[in-house]
Design a protein around this motif. Structure first.
Motif, PDB file in Angstrom:
ATOM      1  N   ARG A 100       0.867  -1.418   0.107  1.00  0.00           N
ATOM      2  CA  ARG A 100      -0.215  -0.365  -0.169  1.00  0.00           C
ATOM      3  C   ARG A 100       0.855   1.401  -0.044  1.00  0.00           C
ATOM      4  NH1 ARG A 100      -5.623  -1.093   3.722  1.00  0.00           N
ATOM      5  NH2 ARG A 100      -6.727  -0.676   1.548  1.00  0.00           N
ATOM      6  N   PRO A 101       2.118   1.245   0.619  1.00  0.00           N
ATOM      7  CA  PRO A 101       2.361   2.170   0.286  1.00  0.00           C
ATOM      8  C   PRO A 101       3.396   3.197  -0.693  1.00  0.00           C
ATOM      9  CG  PRO A 101       3.018   1.420   2.858  1.00  0.00           C
ATOM     10  CD  PRO A 101       2.352   0.473   1.672  1.00  0.00           C
ATOM     11  N   ILE A 102       3.864   2.028  -1.590  1.00  0.00           N
ATOM     12  CA  ILE A 102       4.381   2.179  -2.342  1.00  0.00           C
ATOM     13  C   ILE A 102       2.405   2.656  -3.807  1.00  0.00           C
ATOM     14  CG2 ILE A 102       5.296   1.244  -4.552  1.00  0.00           C
ATOM     15  CD1 ILE A 102       7.150  -0.583  -2.071  1.00  0.00           C
ATOM     16  N   GLU A 103       2.076   1.886  -3.351  1.00  0.00           N
ATOM     17  CA  GLU A 103       0.823   1.811  -4.670  1.00  0.00           C
ATOM     18  C   GLU A 103       0.436   3.442  -4.852  1.00  0.00           C
ATOM     19  OE1 GLU A 103      -0.811   0.430  -6.920  1.00  0.00           O
ATOM     20  OE2 GLU A 103       0.401  -1.650  -6.620  1.00  0.00           O
ATOM     21  N   PHE A 104       0.010   4.064  -2.426  1.00  0.00           N
ATOM     22  CA  PHE A 104      -0.053   5.815  -2.821  1.00  0.00           C
ATOM     23  C   PHE A 104       1.498   6.819  -3.177  1.00  0.00           C
ATOM     24  CE2 PHE A 104      -0.723   8.792   0.527  1.00  0.00           C
ATOM     25  CZ  PHE A 104      -2.137   9.361  -0.087  1.00  0.00           C
ATOM     26  N   ILE A 105       2.212   6.573  -3.555  1.00  0.00           N
ATOM     27  CA  ILE A 105       2.824   6.938  -3.723  1.00  0.00           C
ATOM     28  C   ILE A 105       3.424   7.259  -5.192  1.00  0.00           C
ATOM     29  CG2 ILE A 105       5.221   8.463  -2.928  1.00  0.00           C
ATOM     30  CD1 ILE A 105       5.311   7.526   0.107  1.00  0.00           C
ATOM     31  N   PHE A 106       4.122   6.567  -5.996  1.00  0.00           N
ATOM     32  CA  PHE A 106       4.753   5.736  -6.885  1.00  0.00           C
ATOM     33  C   PHE A 106       3.641   4.888  -7.819  1.00  0.00           C
ATOM     34  CE2 PHE A 106       8.133   5.555  -3.691  1.00  0.00           C
ATOM     35  CZ  PHE A 106       9.232   6.394  -4.559  1.00  0.00           C
ATOM     36  N   ASN A 107       3.887   5.360  -9.100  1.00  0.00           N
ATOM     37  CA  ASN A 107       3.373   4.774 -10.053  1.00  0.00           C
ATOM     38  C   ASN A 107       3.426   3.381 -10.809  1.00  0.00           C
ATOM     39  OD1 ASN A 107       1.597   4.593 -12.874  1.00  0.00           O
ATOM     40  ND2 ASN A 107       3.063   5.733 -13.771  1.00  0.00           N
ATOM     41  N   THR A 108       2.781   2.464 -10.379  1.00  0.00           N
ATOM     42  CA  THR A 108       2.975   0.931 -10.522  1.00  0.00           C
ATOM     43  C   THR A 108       2.668   0.811 -11.732  1.00  0.00           C
ATOM     44  OG1 THR A 108       1.190   0.612  -9.583  1.00  0.00           O
ATOM     45  CG2 THR A 108       2.742   1.111  -7.780  1.00  0.00           C
ATOM     46  N   PRO A 109       3.201  -0.901 -11.917  1.00  0.00           N
ATOM     47  CA  PRO A 109       2.588  -1.524 -12.945  1.00  0.00           C
ATOM     48  C   PRO A 109       1.066  -1.493 -12.998  1.00  0.00           C
ATOM     49  CG  PRO A 109       3.889  -3.141 -12.227  1.00  0.00           C
ATOM     50  CD  PRO A 109       4.222  -1.719 -11.017  1.00  0.00           C
ATOM     51  N   SER A 110       0.238  -1.303 -11.196  1.00  0.00           N
ATOM     52  CA  SER A 110      -0.880  -1.731 -11.711  1.00  0.00           C
ATOM     53  C   SER A 110      -1.948  -0.270 -12.142  1.00  0.00           C
ATOM     54  CB  SER A 110      -1.853  -2.036  -9.496  1.00  0.00           C
ATOM     55  OG  SER A 110      -3.080  -1.665  -9.931  1.00  0.00           O
ATOM     56  N   HIS A 111      -1.509   0.775 -11.017  1.00  0.00           N
ATOM     57  CA  HIS A 111      -1.543   2.212 -11.546  1.00  0.00           C
ATOM     58  C   HIS A 111      -1.466   2.484 -13.381  1.00  0.00           C
ATOM     59  CE1 HIS A 111      -1.912   2.503  -7.980  1.00  0.00           C
ATOM     60  NE2 HIS A 111      -0.748   2.973  -7.202  1.00  0.00           N
ATOM     61  N   HIS A 112      -0.512   1.823 -13.941  1.00  0.00           N
ATOM     62  CA  HIS A 112      -0.188   2.453 -14.978  1.00  0.00           C
ATOM     63  C   HIS A 112      -0.765   1.049 -16.282  1.00  0.00           C
ATOM     64  CE1 HIS A 112       2.014   4.866 -17.708  1.00  0.00           C
ATOM     65  NE2 HIS A 112       2.494   3.379 -18.544  1.00  0.00           N
ATOM     66  N   ARG A 113      -1.441   0.642 -15.916  1.00  0.00           N
ATOM     67  CA  ARG A 113      -2.123  -1.038 -16.384  1.00  0.00           C
ATOM     68  C   ARG A 113      -3.782  -0.150 -17.227  1.00  0.00           C
ATOM     69  NH1 ARG A 113       0.147  -5.142 -13.465  1.00  0.00           N
ATOM     70  NH2 ARG A 113      -1.518  -5.014 -12.187  1.00  0.00           N
ATOM     71  N   VAL A 114      -3.898   0.735 -15.591  1.00  0.00           N
ATOM     72  CA  VAL A 114      -4.933   1.343 -16.333  1.00  0.00           C
ATOM     73  C   VAL A 114      -5.219   2.646 -17.010  1.00  0.00           C
ATOM     74  CG1 VAL A 114      -6.426   3.639 -15.060  1.00  0.00           C
ATOM     75  CG2 VAL A 114      -6.244   1.095 -13.093  1.00  0.00           C
ATOM     76  N   HIS A 115      -3.909   3.392 -17.414  1.00  0.00           N
ATOM     77  CA  HIS A 115      -3.664   4.228 -17.948  1.00  0.00           C
ATOM     78  C   HIS A 115      -3.630   3.389 -19.278  1.00  0.00           C
ATOM     79  CE1 HIS A 115      -2.086   7.604 -19.605  1.00  0.00           C
ATOM     80  NE2 HIS A 115      -1.306   7.257 -20.824  1.00  0.00           N
ATOM     81  N   HIS A 116      -3.748   2.780 -20.022  1.00  0.00           N
ATOM     82  CA  HIS A 116      -3.351   2.107 -20.906  1.00  0.00           C
ATOM     83  C   HIS A 116      -4.747   0.956 -21.481  1.00  0.00           C
ATOM     84  CE1 HIS A 116      -0.069   2.557 -22.899  1.00  0.00           C
ATOM     85  NE2 HIS A 116       1.366   3.138 -21.253  1.00  0.00           N
ATOM     86  N   GLY A 117      -6.062   1.786 -20.061  1.00  0.00           N
ATOM     87  CA  GLY A 117      -6.978   0.834 -20.245  1.00  0.00           C
ATOM     88  C   GLY A 117      -7.774   1.292 -21.129  1.00  0.00           C
ATOM     89  N   SER A 118      -8.616   0.947 -22.569  1.00  0.00           N
ATOM     90  CA  SER A 118      -9.964   1.671 -23.022  1.00  0.00           C
ATOM     91  C   SER A 118     -10.955   1.298 -22.588  1.00  0.00           C
ATOM     92  CB  SER A 118      -9.519   0.928 -24.535  1.00  0.00           C
ATOM     93  OG  SER A 118     -10.224  -0.268 -24.516  1.00  0.00           O
ATOM     94  N   ASP A 119     -11.243   1.078 -21.453  1.00  0.00           N
ATOM     95  CA  ASP A 119     -12.144   0.651 -20.735  1.00  0.00           C
ATOM     96  C   ASP A 119     -13.340   2.454 -20.395  1.00  0.00           C
ATOM     97  OD1 ASP A 119     -12.591  -2.394 -20.525  1.00  0.00           O
ATOM     98  OD2 ASP A 119     -10.913  -1.484 -19.432  1.00  0.00           O
ATOM     99  N   PRO A 120     -14.257   2.607 -20.693  1.00  0.00           N
ATOM    100  CA  PRO A 120     -14.858   3.771 -20.122  1.00  0.00           C
ATOM    101  C   PRO A 120     -13.825   4.881 -18.716  1.00  0.00           C
ATOM    102  CG  PRO A 120     -16.289   2.022 -21.285  1.00  0.00           C
ATOM    103  CD  PRO A 120     -15.164   1.860 -20.993  1.00  0.00           C
ATOM    104  N   ILE A 121     -14.120   3.772 -17.754  1.00  0.00           N
ATOM    105  CA  ILE A 121     -13.412   3.859 -16.458  1.00  0.00           C
ATOM    106  C   ILE A 121     -11.957   4.299 -16.528  1.00  0.00           C
ATOM    107  CG2 ILE A 121     -13.084   1.403 -15.402  1.00  0.00           C
ATOM    108  CD1 ILE A 121     -14.328   2.571 -12.409  1.00  0.00           C
ATOM    109  N   TYR A 122     -11.740   3.230 -17.333  1.00  0.00           N
ATOM    110  CA  TYR A 122      -9.849   3.643 -17.173  1.00  0.00           C
ATOM    111  C   TYR A 122      -9.655   5.248 -17.963  1.00  0.00           C
ATOM    112  CZ  TYR A 122      -9.581  -0.381 -14.869  1.00  0.00           C
ATOM    113  OH  TYR A 122      -9.939  -1.455 -13.377  1.00  0.00           O
ATOM    114  N   LEU A 123     -10.658   5.724 -18.788  1.00  0.00           N
ATOM    115  CA  LEU A 123      -9.778   6.626 -20.201  1.00  0.00           C
ATOM    116  C   LEU A 123      -9.356   7.897 -19.139  1.00  0.00           C
ATOM    117  CD1 LEU A 123     -12.782   6.414 -22.878  1.00  0.00           C
ATOM    118  CD2 LEU A 123     -10.119   5.221 -23.198  1.00  0.00           C
ATOM    119  N   ASP A 124      -8.452   8.986 -19.509  1.00  0.00           N
ATOM    120  CA  ASP A 124      -7.974   9.659 -19.144  1.00  0.00           C
ATOM    121  C   ASP A 124      -7.961   9.828 -17.854  1.00  0.00           C
ATOM    122  OD1 ASP A 124      -8.095  10.498 -21.825  1.00  0.00           O
ATOM    123  OD2 ASP A 124      -9.439  11.440 -22.092  1.00  0.00           O
TER     124      ASP A 124
END
Length: 184
Positions: A100-124
């Motif tokens: 959790r502390p890492i996920e709170f501060i740093f961009n992680t693979p999980s956060h960046h997967r969201v960024h690359h998602g084309s699902d409406p909830i993940y756009l922009d």
């Protein structure tokens, strides 16, 4: 010759510059025309990180203020380099959520997967370079809720690298021509 704290300031200033450059690249169409190639893959792995624009001049305005702060161009390029090296590592599905502390501060693979998602909830969402705190501060953060569908909302139908790099510029010009007024 440079005090350690100038490098710390540069780290944060570069990461903030990247955040605004990246966010602008998603919401301003001319900037998107340069950035779209990075999102064109329907897969998410290290080679996706290497899909970079051939027209990088759109980035220049975002890093010029660092020169006004007194940073030399080589220092800014170095900061951009460590930012991109970090981002190369987060383009993976092999790493799940981190503590959790890492996920709170740093961009992680999980956060960046969201960024690359084309699902409406993940756009922009999740524009971060190294620090996800900018997304939290500027209200563009979205946690990963489900496995994203990668790629563009309208998938590209080509492997032609020139088309991937330049077709959106043609569409911008065509749409601009059809608009009639410059303000449109």
């Amino acid at each position: 010759p440079h005090a350690w704290w100038t490098w710390v300031i540069l780290f944060f200033a570069d990461d903030l510059a990247f955040y605004w450059y990246h966010r602008t690249s998603h919401v301003v169409r001319v900037f998107w025309a340069s950035h779209v190639v990075h999102h064109s893959s329907q897969h998410y792995h290290r080679s996706t990180a290497l899909r970079q624009p051939w027209v990088p001049m759109t980035a220049l305005p975002f890093w010029l203020p660092l020169c006004l702060l007194g940073y030399k161009p080589w220092m800014i390029i170095l900061a951009q380099s460590w930012n991109l090296i970090y981002q190369f590592g987060i383009h993976t599905e092999r790493i799940g959520r981190l503590p959790r502390p890492i996920e709170f501060i740093f961009n992680t693979p999980s956060h960046h997967r969201v960024h690359h998602g084309s699902d409406p909830i993940y756009l922009d969402r999740n524009y971060a370079g190294i620090l996800i705190v900018w997304d939290r501060m500027f209200k563009s953060f979205q946690p990963e809720l489900q496995r994203p569908t990668y790629g563009l909302t309208v998938p590209v139908e080509t492997y032609n690298v020139f088309a991937l790099q330049y077709d959106e510029y043609q569409r911008v010009c065509r749409d601009g021509w059809r608009a009639g007024r410059g303000s449109d």
